[in-house]
Scaffold this motif. Structure first.
Motif, PDB file in Angstrom:
ATOM      1  N   ALA A 109       0.897  -1.085   0.119  1.00 38.41           N
ATOM      2  CA  ALA A 109       0.048   0.294   0.073  1.00 38.41           C
ATOM      3  C   ALA A 109       0.831   1.202  -0.028  1.00 38.41           C
ATOM      4  CB  ALA A 109      -0.824  -0.041   1.261  1.00 38.41           C
ATOM      5  N   PHE A 110       2.052   1.248   0.833  1.00 36.36           N
ATOM      6  CA  PHE A 110       2.903   2.585   0.765  1.00 36.36           C
ATOM      7  C   PHE A 110       3.512   2.535  -0.433  1.00 36.36           C
ATOM      8  CE2 PHE A 110       2.330   2.833   5.590  1.00 36.36           C
ATOM      9  CZ  PHE A 110       2.160   4.200   5.562  1.00 36.36           C
ATOM     10  N   SER A 111       3.990   1.565  -1.110  1.00 30.03           N
ATOM     11  CA  SER A 111       4.509   1.512  -2.622  1.00 30.03           C
ATOM     12  C   SER A 111       3.529   2.669  -3.530  1.00 30.03           C
ATOM     13  CB  SER A 111       4.638   0.202  -3.229  1.00 30.03           C
ATOM     14  OG  SER A 111       5.473   0.156  -4.150  1.00 30.03           O
ATOM     15  N   PHE A 112       2.535   2.244  -3.383  1.00 29.77           N
ATOM     16  CA  PHE A 112       1.450   2.962  -4.060  1.00 29.77           C
ATOM     17  C   PHE A 112       1.249   4.649  -3.622  1.00 29.77           C
ATOM     18  CE2 PHE A 112       0.268  -1.159  -5.564  1.00 29.77           C
ATOM     19  CZ  PHE A 112      -0.218  -0.876  -6.879  1.00 29.77           C
ATOM     20  N   VAL A 113       1.519   4.657  -2.323  1.00 28.93           N
ATOM     21  CA  VAL A 113       1.563   6.142  -1.944  1.00 28.93           C
ATOM     22  C   VAL A 113       2.562   6.718  -2.391  1.00 28.93           C
ATOM     23  CG1 VAL A 113       1.633   7.452   0.073  1.00 28.93           C
ATOM     24  CG2 VAL A 113       0.140   5.614  -0.029  1.00 28.93           C
ATOM     25  N   PHE A 114       4.017   6.194  -2.006  1.00 28.62           N
ATOM     26  CA  PHE A 114       5.209   6.845  -2.354  1.00 28.62           C
ATOM     27  C   PHE A 114       5.516   6.685  -3.952  1.00 28.62           C
ATOM     28  CE2 PHE A 114       7.045   5.139   1.719  1.00 28.62           C
ATOM     29  CZ  PHE A 114       6.179   5.873   2.542  1.00 28.62           C
ATOM     30  N   GLY A 115       4.775   5.898  -4.641  1.00 29.79           N
ATOM     31  CA  GLY A 115       5.089   5.937  -5.846  1.00 29.79           C
ATOM     32  C   GLY A 115       4.493   6.951  -6.751  1.00 29.79           C
ATOM     33  N   SER A 116       3.108   7.226  -6.227  1.00 26.90           N
ATOM     34  CA  SER A 116       2.254   8.192  -6.736  1.00 26.90           C
ATOM     35  C   SER A 116       2.956   9.718  -6.566  1.00 26.90           C
ATOM     36  CB  SER A 116       0.838   8.248  -6.037  1.00 26.90           C
ATOM     37  OG  SER A 116       0.197   7.263  -6.336  1.00 26.90           O
ATOM     38  N   LEU A 117       3.670   9.997  -5.371  1.00 25.98           N
ATOM     39  CA  LEU A 117       4.335  11.082  -5.196  1.00 25.98           C
ATOM     40  C   LEU A 117       5.616  11.331  -5.818  1.00 25.98           C
ATOM     41  CD1 LEU A 117       4.146  10.932  -1.114  1.00 25.98           C
ATOM     42  CD2 LEU A 117       3.077  12.564  -2.598  1.00 25.98           C
ATOM     43  N   ARG A 118       6.413  10.270  -6.121  1.00 27.24           N
ATOM     44  CA  ARG A 118       7.317   9.972  -7.119  1.00 27.24           C
ATOM     45  C   ARG A 118       6.995  10.477  -8.638  1.00 27.24           C
ATOM     46  NH1 ARG A 118      11.042  10.402 -10.781  1.00 27.24           N
ATOM     47  NH2 ARG A 118      12.712   8.664 -10.901  1.00 27.24           N
ATOM     48  N   ARG A 119       5.822  10.012  -9.049  1.00 29.03           N
ATOM     49  CA  ARG A 119       5.431  10.029 -10.491  1.00 29.03           C
ATOM     50  C   ARG A 119       4.741  11.392 -10.616  1.00 29.03           C
ATOM     51  NH1 ARG A 119       3.758   5.037 -10.381  1.00 29.03           N
ATOM     52  NH2 ARG A 119       4.941   4.132 -11.633  1.00 29.03           N
ATOM     53  N   ALA A 120       4.066  11.798  -9.705  1.00 29.23           N
ATOM     54  CA  ALA A 120       3.415  13.374  -9.653  1.00 29.23           C
ATOM     55  C   ALA A 120       4.403  14.309  -9.762  1.00 29.23           C
ATOM     56  CB  ALA A 120       2.461  13.460  -8.646  1.00 29.23           C
ATOM     57  N   SER A 121       5.669  14.337  -9.062  1.00 34.02           N
ATOM     58  CA  SER A 121       6.549  15.352  -8.826  1.00 34.02           C
ATOM     59  C   SER A 121       7.689  15.129  -9.901  1.00 34.02           C
ATOM     60  CB  SER A 121       7.021  15.354  -7.420  1.00 34.02           C
ATOM     61  OG  SER A 121       7.681  14.081  -7.194  1.00 34.02           O
ATOM     62  N   GLY A 122       7.798  13.858 -10.276  1.00 34.05           N
ATOM     63  CA  GLY A 122       9.038  13.964 -11.264  1.00 34.05           C
ATOM     64  C   GLY A 122      10.392  13.790 -10.293  1.00 34.05           C
ATOM     65  N   SER A 123      10.401  13.629  -8.852  1.00 34.74           N
ATOM     66  CA  SER A 123      11.304  13.775  -8.361  1.00 34.74           C
ATOM     67  C   SER A 123      11.417  12.746  -7.062  1.00 34.74           C
ATOM     68  CB  SER A 123      11.428  15.293  -7.494  1.00 34.74           C
ATOM     69  OG  SER A 123      12.494  15.094  -6.350  1.00 34.74           O
ATOM     70  N   VAL A 124      12.528  12.204  -6.739  1.00 37.79           N
ATOM     71  CA  VAL A 124      12.442  11.068  -5.502  1.00 37.79           C
ATOM     72  C   VAL A 124      12.172  11.777  -4.199  1.00 37.79           C
ATOM     73  CG1 VAL A 124      14.955  11.102  -5.038  1.00 37.79           C
ATOM     74  CG2 VAL A 124      13.689   8.916  -4.852  1.00 37.79           C
ATOM     75  N   TRP A 125      12.615  12.990  -3.785  1.00 43.36           N
ATOM     76  CA  TRP A 125      12.448  13.601  -2.685  1.00 43.36           C
ATOM     77  C   TRP A 125      11.267  13.519  -1.970  1.00 43.36           C
ATOM     78  CZ3 TRP A 125      16.831  13.899  -0.185  1.00 43.36           C
ATOM     79  CH2 TRP A 125      18.123  14.026  -0.934  1.00 43.36           C
TER      80      TRP A 125
END
Length: 260
Positions: free
Chosen positions: A184-200
């Protein structure tokens, strides 16, 4: 040196390397080497195998760029809210109670954030920085799921072969809850990564998750049922946390849908 590896081959080699490091270093320095192993695997891939890391553009492919502040704020709020709601649920269920925090809880928080950011970066540069974009050929959902499965497998030697992590409670129940929460957290963190274009944002969210549950459990909550609260309900991978992460992942996916 294999300078022209495809994304598929690079991802496969990275996964083999990072899982091999996990299996062989779980008991080294109480798991410190394992905690750093995603970063180590990225450095090996980027600097030795493909040599992409010898160019600035290579690191940009890992999301090493400045993110929008709105995504950073979201990365702090979402995991912290999940932990607060989860521990609040444990209190409402009568399994824990609130207590007055120690006077130095702010200094504890600062130390947790400082160390937490380092460890979160060591993981996220591997999962969301290197691996996730190299699995995009699977599609966003499947790539995020695969990252979650690999992330879960990476933890297993530390859980099964050492006494340091999730050693209490029923092992099948703990492993089931752990797997559900991590994916579940993979989808949370993955969405943040994808939306921002950044790993931060993923780094910040990972740190916020680790710090919020640890600070609440150590400084704000008292319980006579530590296994129930910390393993089954409101710990870093308890049932209420898994449900909160799943709901958050669905909301973040809906937020990103118009831009896609």
């Amino acid at each position: 040196m294999l300078r022209h590896l495809s994304d598929r081959a690079s991802a496969g080699l990275f996964v083999a390397l990072v899982l091999g490091l996990s299996l062989t270093t779980a008991n080294v320095a109480e798991g410190l080497v394992l905690a750093l192993s995603p970063l180590i695997a990225v450095l090996v891939m980027m600097l030795v195998v493909t040599r992409e890391g010898h160019r600035r553009t290579g690191w940009r492919s890992c999301g090493m760029r400045r993110p929008p502040w709105s995504d950073v704020a979201l990365a702090v709020v979402v995991p912290t809210a999940i932990s607060v709601v989860a521990f609040g649920g444990a209190v409402l269920l009568g399994q824990a109670e609130l207590r007055r925090p120690p006077s130095d809880w702010w200094s504890i928080l600062l130390v947790m954030v400082a160390t937490g950011m380092v460890l979160a970066f060591a993981e996220e540069i591997g999962w969301r920085g290197y691996l996730q974009p190299r699995l995009d050929w699977l599609g966003s959902r499947h790539s995020t799921l695969v990252v979650g499965v690999v992330w879960t497998a990476w933890h297993l030697p530390y859980i099964l072969l050492t006494p340091y992590y999730h050693a209490d409670g029923s092992r099948p129940v703990v492993l089931a809850l752990f797997t559900a929460s991590v994916i579940a957290f993979s989808f949370v963190f993955g969405s943040l990564r994808r939306a921002s274009g950044s790993v931060w944002p993923a780094v910040v969210a990972h740190c916020a998750h680790n710090v919020s549950f640890a600070l609440l459990a150590d400084s704000f909550i008292r319980t006579d049922h530590p296994v129930v609260v910390n393993e089954y309900l409101a710990g870093d991978t308890g049932l209420l946390v898994a449900l909160g992460a799943a709901v958050s992942a669905a909301l973040l996916a809906r937020r990103a849908a118009p831009s896609r």
